[in-house]
Design a protein around this motif. Structure first.
Motif, PDB file in Angstrom:
ATOM      1  N   ARG A 119       0.805  -1.276   0.093  1.00 54.52           N
ATOM      2  CA  ARG A 119       0.032   0.013  -0.107  1.00 54.52           C
ATOM      3  C   ARG A 119       1.099   1.171   0.100  1.00 54.52           C
ATOM      4  O   ARG A 119       0.368   2.080  -0.834  1.00 54.52           O
ATOM      5  N   LEU A 120       1.942   1.276   0.920  1.00 57.40           N
ATOM      6  CA  LEU A 120       2.750   2.552   0.885  1.00 57.40           C
ATOM      7  C   LEU A 120       3.473   2.636  -0.244  1.00 57.40           C
ATOM      8  O   LEU A 120       3.716   3.772  -0.949  1.00 57.40           O
ATOM      9  N   ALA A 121       4.060   1.354  -1.134  1.00 58.93           N
ATOM     10  CA  ALA A 121       4.688   1.695  -2.210  1.00 58.93           C
ATOM     11  C   ALA A 121       3.772   2.119  -3.209  1.00 58.93           C
ATOM     12  O   ALA A 121       3.833   3.005  -4.229  1.00 58.93           O
ATOM     13  N   GLU A 122       2.358   1.834  -3.706  1.00 59.95           N
ATOM     14  CA  GLU A 122       1.424   2.168  -4.447  1.00 59.95           C
ATOM     15  C   GLU A 122       1.265   3.587  -4.301  1.00 59.95           C
ATOM     16  O   GLU A 122       0.935   4.341  -5.247  1.00 59.95           O
ATOM     17  N   MET A 123       1.037   3.962  -2.919  1.00 61.17           N
ATOM     18  CA  MET A 123       0.946   5.694  -2.686  1.00 61.17           C
ATOM     19  C   MET A 123       2.127   6.304  -3.126  1.00 61.17           C
ATOM     20  O   MET A 123       1.994   7.351  -3.927  1.00 61.17           O
ATOM     21  N   GLU A 124       3.359   5.851  -2.911  1.00 61.08           N
ATOM     22  CA  GLU A 124       4.543   6.666  -3.304  1.00 61.08           C
ATOM     23  C   GLU A 124       4.363   6.646  -5.178  1.00 61.08           C
ATOM     24  O   GLU A 124       4.895   7.683  -5.546  1.00 61.08           O
ATOM     25  N   ALA A 125       4.058   5.510  -5.682  1.00 60.83           N
ATOM     26  CA  ALA A 125       4.051   5.366  -7.336  1.00 60.83           C
ATOM     27  C   ALA A 125       3.231   6.510  -7.666  1.00 60.83           C
ATOM     28  O   ALA A 125       3.308   7.236  -8.674  1.00 60.83           O
ATOM     29  N   ASN A 126       1.836   6.393  -7.090  1.00 59.92           N
ATOM     30  CA  ASN A 126       0.990   7.368  -7.447  1.00 59.92           C
ATOM     31  C   ASN A 126       1.278   8.833  -7.149  1.00 59.92           C
ATOM     32  O   ASN A 126       1.117   9.755  -7.915  1.00 59.92           O
ATOM     33  N   ARG A 127       1.912   9.264  -6.297  1.00 57.79           N
ATOM     34  CA  ARG A 127       2.514  10.537  -5.844  1.00 57.79           C
ATOM     35  C   ARG A 127       3.331  10.912  -6.854  1.00 57.79           C
ATOM     36  O   ARG A 127       3.401  11.965  -7.575  1.00 57.79           O
ATOM     37  N   ALA A 128       4.627   9.839  -7.253  1.00 55.47           N
ATOM     38  CA  ALA A 128       5.233  10.335  -8.137  1.00 55.47           C
ATOM     39  C   ALA A 128       4.870  10.441  -9.474  1.00 55.47           C
ATOM     40  O   ALA A 128       5.112  11.372 -10.301  1.00 55.47           O
ATOM     41  N   GLN A 129       3.678   9.674  -9.893  1.00 57.72           N
ATOM     42  CA  GLN A 129       3.027   9.749 -11.269  1.00 57.72           C
ATOM     43  C   GLN A 129       2.519  10.965 -11.217  1.00 57.72           C
ATOM     44  O   GLN A 129       2.501  11.749 -12.421  1.00 57.72           O
ATOM     45  N   ASN A 130       1.677  11.583 -10.223  1.00 55.46           N
ATOM     46  CA  ASN A 130       1.014  12.917 -10.199  1.00 55.46           C
ATOM     47  C   ASN A 130       2.028  13.920 -10.424  1.00 55.46           C
ATOM     48  O   ASN A 130       1.799  15.016 -11.000  1.00 55.46           O
ATOM     49  N   ILE A 131       2.994  13.894  -9.503  1.00 54.03           N
ATOM     50  CA  ILE A 131       4.127  14.897  -9.876  1.00 54.03           C
ATOM     51  C   ILE A 131       4.450  15.235 -11.222  1.00 54.03           C
ATOM     52  O   ILE A 131       4.975  15.936 -11.814  1.00 54.03           O
ATOM     53  N   ILE A 132       4.909  13.886 -12.042  1.00 55.08           N
ATOM     54  CA  ILE A 132       5.408  14.149 -13.377  1.00 55.08           C
ATOM     55  C   ILE A 132       4.277  14.509 -14.295  1.00 55.08           C
ATOM     56  O   ILE A 132       4.504  15.453 -15.025  1.00 55.08           O
ATOM     57  N   GLU A 133       3.040  14.128 -14.064  1.00 57.86           N
ATOM     58  CA  GLU A 133       1.769  14.482 -14.816  1.00 57.86           C
ATOM     59  C   GLU A 133       1.610  16.064 -14.751  1.00 57.86           C
ATOM     60  O   GLU A 133       1.117  16.747 -15.557  1.00 57.86           O
ATOM     61  N   HIS A 134       1.707  16.389 -13.396  1.00 60.90           N
ATOM     62  CA  HIS A 134       1.292  17.861 -13.118  1.00 60.90           C
ATOM     63  C   HIS A 134       2.449  18.822 -12.656  1.00 60.90           C
ATOM     64  O   HIS A 134       2.290  19.717 -12.153  1.00 60.90           O
ATOM     65  N   ALA A 135       3.531  18.562 -13.237  1.00 62.63           N
ATOM     66  CA  ALA A 135       4.744  19.137 -13.034  1.00 62.63           C
ATOM     67  C   ALA A 135       4.485  20.358 -13.427  1.00 62.63           C
ATOM     68  O   ALA A 135       5.001  21.576 -12.897  1.00 62.63           O
ATOM     69  N   ASP A 136       4.185  20.953 -14.791  1.00 58.59           N
ATOM     70  CA  ASP A 136       3.811  22.102 -15.053  1.00 58.59           C
ATOM     71  C   ASP A 136       2.934  22.967 -14.342  1.00 58.59           C
ATOM     72  O   ASP A 136       3.299  24.260 -13.907  1.00 58.59           O
ATOM     73  N   ASP A 137       1.743  22.478 -13.879  1.00 56.84           N
ATOM     74  CA  ASP A 137       1.055  23.047 -12.819  1.00 56.84           C
ATOM     75  C   ASP A 137       1.577  23.514 -11.631  1.00 56.84           C
ATOM     76  O   ASP A 137       1.394  24.537 -11.065  1.00 56.84           O
ATOM     77  N   ILE A 138       2.365  22.635 -11.044  1.00 59.28           N
ATOM     78  CA  ILE A 138       2.964  22.602  -9.909  1.00 59.28           C
ATOM     79  C   ILE A 138       4.076  23.775  -9.917  1.00 59.28           C
ATOM     80  O   ILE A 138       4.090  24.621  -9.270  1.00 59.28           O
ATOM     81  N   ASN A 139       4.841  23.815 -11.041  1.00 60.39           N
ATOM     82  CA  ASN A 139       5.830  24.667 -11.146  1.00 60.39           C
ATOM     83  C   ASN A 139       5.428  26.253 -11.696  1.00 60.39           C
ATOM     84  O   ASN A 139       6.031  26.949 -11.200  1.00 60.39           O
TER      85      ASN A 139
END
Length: 109
Positions: A74-94
């Motif tokens: 569960r923790l590994a899946e959460m970290e993977a989802n977080r990393a995927q969201n950071i990659i997908e939404h990097a433009d919005d975040i920056n």
């Protein structure tokens, strides 16, 4: 209601509790009386349940290990989802403005 199991080593404590409860019930004239019952459990019954508990210990360990693995998954899946969201939404975040304190850096010190 409650149930207390007392071994032979603390039997004197149980006798004192029973004595105190009976003295308290005699001195107070309340409707609500504490009922204390003493029961003894045969050694055969105790040994039966000890054996039963010991036979379940390997299964309990398996369940604990399975739960630990599930937690790690569960923790590994959460970290993977977080990393995927950071990659997908990097433009919005920056594109967001950088957070600023209400107090300047010099005033904080």
């Amino acid at each position: 209601r409650s149930c207390t199991l007392i071994g032979e080593g603390r039997r004197h404590l149980m006798k004192q509790i029973i004595k105190d409860a009976s003295d308290k019930n005699k001195s107070e004239k309340k409707v609500q009386n504490a009922v204390i019952r003493s029961r003894s459990i045969p050694a055969a019954v105790i040994s039966h349940f000890v054996a039963k508990i010991e036979s379940l210990e390997p299964h309990v360990e398996e369940v604990k290990q399975a739960e630990a693995v599930a937690r790690m998954d569960r923790l590994a899946e959460m970290e993977a989802n977080r990393a995927q969201n950071i990659i997908e939404h990097a433009d919005d975040i920056n594109s967001r403005p950088k957070r600023e304190w209400f107090v300047s850096e010099s005033q904080k010190q």
